[in-house]
Design an enzyme around this catalytic site. Structure first.
Site, mmCIF file in Angstrom:
data_model
loop_
_atom_site.group_PDB
_atom_site.id
_atom_site.type_symbol
_atom_site.label_atom_id
_atom_site.label_comp_id
_atom_site.label_asym_id
_atom_site.label_seq_id
_atom_site.Cartn_x
_atom_site.Cartn_y
_atom_site.Cartn_z
ATOM 1 N N ASN A 9 0.878 -1.164 0.000
ATOM 2 C CA ASN A 9 0.000 0.000 0.000
ATOM 3 C C ASN A 9 0.919 1.218 0.000
ATOM 4 O OD1 ASN A 9 -1.627 2.186 0.569
ATOM 5 N ND2 ASN A 9 -2.744 1.199 2.220
ATOM 6 N N ASN A 11 0.444 4.210 0.317
ATOM 7 C CA ASN A 11 0.084 5.251 1.273
ATOM 8 C C ASN A 11 0.555 4.936 2.688
ATOM 9 O OD1 ASN A 11 -1.273 6.808 -0.679
ATOM 10 N ND2 ASN A 11 -3.086 5.533 -0.465
ATOM 11 N N CYS A 12 1.096 3.752 2.890
ATOM 12 C CA CYS A 12 1.534 3.294 4.214
ATOM 13 C C CYS A 12 3.052 3.441 4.338
ATOM 14 C CB CYS A 12 1.115 1.833 4.394
ATOM 15 S SG CYS A 12 1.804 1.046 5.858
ATOM 16 N N SER A 13 3.493 4.152 5.363
ATOM 17 C CA SER A 13 4.934 4.350 5.528
ATOM 18 C C SER A 13 5.662 3.033 5.808
ATOM 19 C CB SER A 13 5.224 5.372 6.630
ATOM 20 O OG SER A 13 4.747 4.908 7.878
ATOM 21 N N ARG A 16 6.083 1.379 2.451
ATOM 22 C CA ARG A 16 7.121 2.066 1.667
ATOM 23 C C ARG A 16 8.511 1.758 2.211
ATOM 24 N NH1 ARG A 16 3.543 6.401 2.410
ATOM 25 N NH2 ARG A 16 5.037 7.399 3.810
#
Length: 115
Positions: A9, A11-13, A16
């Site tokens: 995802n 949008n998820c740190s 990432r």
């Protein structure tokens, strides 16, 4: 190493950072943006089997508001898996899959266990 899949995802740190860690280790994974592709019941069951027969709660994103709304913390695996197929956000992320195993990379260093 090839043949690594990251269910990601962007949008998820944590997701990432897991992708960055894999790349730092010389791994370019196949990245699956599961919020776009969704899940199938056999796919989720396959993850659980690869995790040693874990319960669906092992990949449930318990902090997700929708999981609380649906009362999934105390639900059966059947109910949890059905909800995950309908609402992909309910699956904890990131999931790293290799020939050595499958892990939810929380903390991100858990990804190293299957490389």
């Amino acid at each position: 190493m090839s043949d690594v899949t990251l269910y990601h995802n962007p949008n998820c740190s944590t997701s990432r950072n897991t992708l960055a860690l894999l790349r730092e280790k010389g791994v370019e994974p196949t990245v699956v943006k599961y919020l776009e592709t969704g899940w199938t019941r056999p796919q989720l069951e396959g993850f659980l089997a690869a995790m040693g027969g874990a319960s669906a709660k092992a990949i449930l994103r318990t902090k997700e508001a929708r999981a609380k709304e649906l009362g999934l913390a105390q639900a059966s695996d059947e109910k949890i898996l059905n909800a995950m197929v309908k609402e992909p956000i309910l699956v904890e992320r990131p999931i790293v899959v290799t020939a050595k195993g499958t892990v939810v990379a929380r903390p991100i260093e858990k990804a190293l266990d299957v490389l």
